[in-house]
Design an enzyme around this catalytic site. Structure first.
Site, short mmCIF file in Angstrom:
data_model
loop_
_atom_site.label_atom_id
_atom_site.label_comp_id
_atom_site.label_asym_id
_atom_site.label_seq_id
_atom_site.Cartn_x
_atom_site.Cartn_y
_atom_site.Cartn_z
N LEU A 241 -3.78 -4.88 4.36
CA LEU A 241 -2.93 -3.89 5.16
C LEU A 241 -2.57 -3.56 6.14
O LEU A 241 -2.34 -3.63 6.92
CB LEU A 241 -4.13 -2.79 5.50
CG LEU A 241 -5.10 -2.26 4.02
CD1 LEU A 241 -7.08 -1.09 4.77
CD2 LEU A 241 -4.85 -1.30 3.54
N HIS A 242 -1.17 -4.06 5.77
CA HIS A 242 -0.07 -3.83 6.72
C HIS A 242 0.67 -2.36 7.44
O HIS A 242 0.17 -2.84 8.43
CB HIS A 242 1.34 -4.60 5.94
CG HIS A 242 1.78 -5.37 5.27
ND1 HIS A 242 2.11 -6.69 5.94
CD2 HIS A 242 1.52 -5.46 3.59
CE1 HIS A 242 1.51 -7.77 4.04
NE2 HIS A 242 1.59 -6.76 3.29
N ASP A 243 0.20 -1.66 7.26
CA ASP A 243 0.95 -0.52 7.37
C ASP A 243 0.24 0.26 8.20
O ASP A 243 0.27 0.48 9.50
CB ASP A 243 1.22 0.72 7.04
CG ASP A 243 2.92 -0.11 5.96
OD1 ASP A 243 4.15 -0.84 6.65
OD2 ASP A 243 3.22 0.43 5.01
#
Length: 312
Positions: A241-243
């Protein structure tokens, strides 16, 4: 406590959507506006997706602005292979009733930074840096008024996810990234080195689904969709879950640790275009220009995410 004023610049993207939900659910943050940029999918879809997420959060009061539809000098590269043709593939999505603001995103960024007290607005880019760089080019006076830029992009140990050398957000518009990193504004970077530690394992996804709410269900279904790509690519037990790491840092910075180092962006080489050349080991005399994160408390991150999404 006074809420921190932020502008979210984004190209939703399932993980962008989760980041927006986290921000809108957190009283520590005041979202002044959301600006859409072309990236994961074309602008016509990213601007629509931003509206959809605001409605999902029950926050139709948040203004959404359409921004740049192409990188500064290059042809747009998109990521439908990861996010699907809409950018938010997975669950069935409603057509948003909210409307875009009439002003261009760049105009909004410039006017907001000039209107608000200097040093009180944080920029949160979750996609290519085209809107931010364009604003800095058109209005150099706003750079010194930025409190901080906290962005998702780049890599050092993880190197690249769209080419062997480059992370997607930086690769899409390396010239824009170069402008931002050279701007002199305070920068915090959430690279792949951190975001790849934020893995959506089955128990973590189940926690979203168990909320029994529409936002919880949507987050679980979005995760189910884009996990397929990352599990196959990396052989991992979940997808990064990058952002949301950007927003989590603003709320609980102690979840992250890193180094204040020099980061430069490659704009010339065909082989390493878009690479973030991070002097992690401080082997040069180049002046540090960014706090480059390297570590994440993943359990603490997902505890925060589950708590806040559960409030919506």
């Amino acid at each position: 406590m006074t809420a921190r004023k932020i502008i979210i610049d984004t190209d939703p993207g399932q993980d962008d959507a989760v980041a927006i939900l986290l921000a809108l659910a957190s009283p520590e943050l005041e979202v002044l506006g959301i600006t859409a940029v072309a990236g994961n999918v074309p602008l016509s879809l990213t601007q629509k997706n931003a509206l959809i997420v605001c409605e999902l959060a029950g926050r139709t009061d948040v203004a959404v602005y359409a921004g740049c539809d192409a990188p500064l000098t290059r042809k747009l590269v998109t990521a439908e292979h990861v996010h699907g043709k809409t950018g938010l593939d997975g669950p069935q999505l409603p057509t948003p009733k909210m409307e875009l603001q009439a002003a261009h995103a760049v105009e909004f960024i410039i006017e907001t930074l000039r209107r608000e007290d200097a040093g009180t607005v944080t920029l949160c880019p979750l996609g290519p840096l085209t809107n931010i760089a364009t604003a800095f080019q058109q209005a150099p006076d706003i750079v010194d008024r930025v409190q901080e830029i906290v962005l998702m992009g780049g890599a050092y140990f993880q190197v690249g996810n769209i080419t062997p050398a480059a992370e997607f957000n930086i690769y899409v518009d390396p010239e824009a990234a170069d402008i931002v990193f050279r701007s002199g504004a305070p920068i915090v970077v959430m690279p792949l080195d951190v975001t790849h530690k934020a893995l959506t394992t089955q128990p973590r996804v189940d926690a979203f689904r168990a909320m029994g709410t529409e936002p919880g269900r949507m987050v679980a279904e979005w995760t189910d969709f884009f996990e397929r790509f990352d599990k196959e690519k990396y052989g991992s037990e979940g997808a990064p879950l990058h952002d949301p790491c950007v927003i989590a840092y603003l709320i609980q910075p102690n979840l992250f640790s890193g180094r204040h180092i020099n980061v430069e962006v490659e704009t010339q080489s065909e082989l390493t275009l878009g690479m973030t050349v991070a002097d992690w080991w401080r082997v040069t005399d180049r002046v540090p220009n960014a706090l480059f994160m390297g570590h994440l408390d993943a359990d603490g991150f997902f505890a925060l995410l589950t708590d806040r999404i559960g409030r919506l």
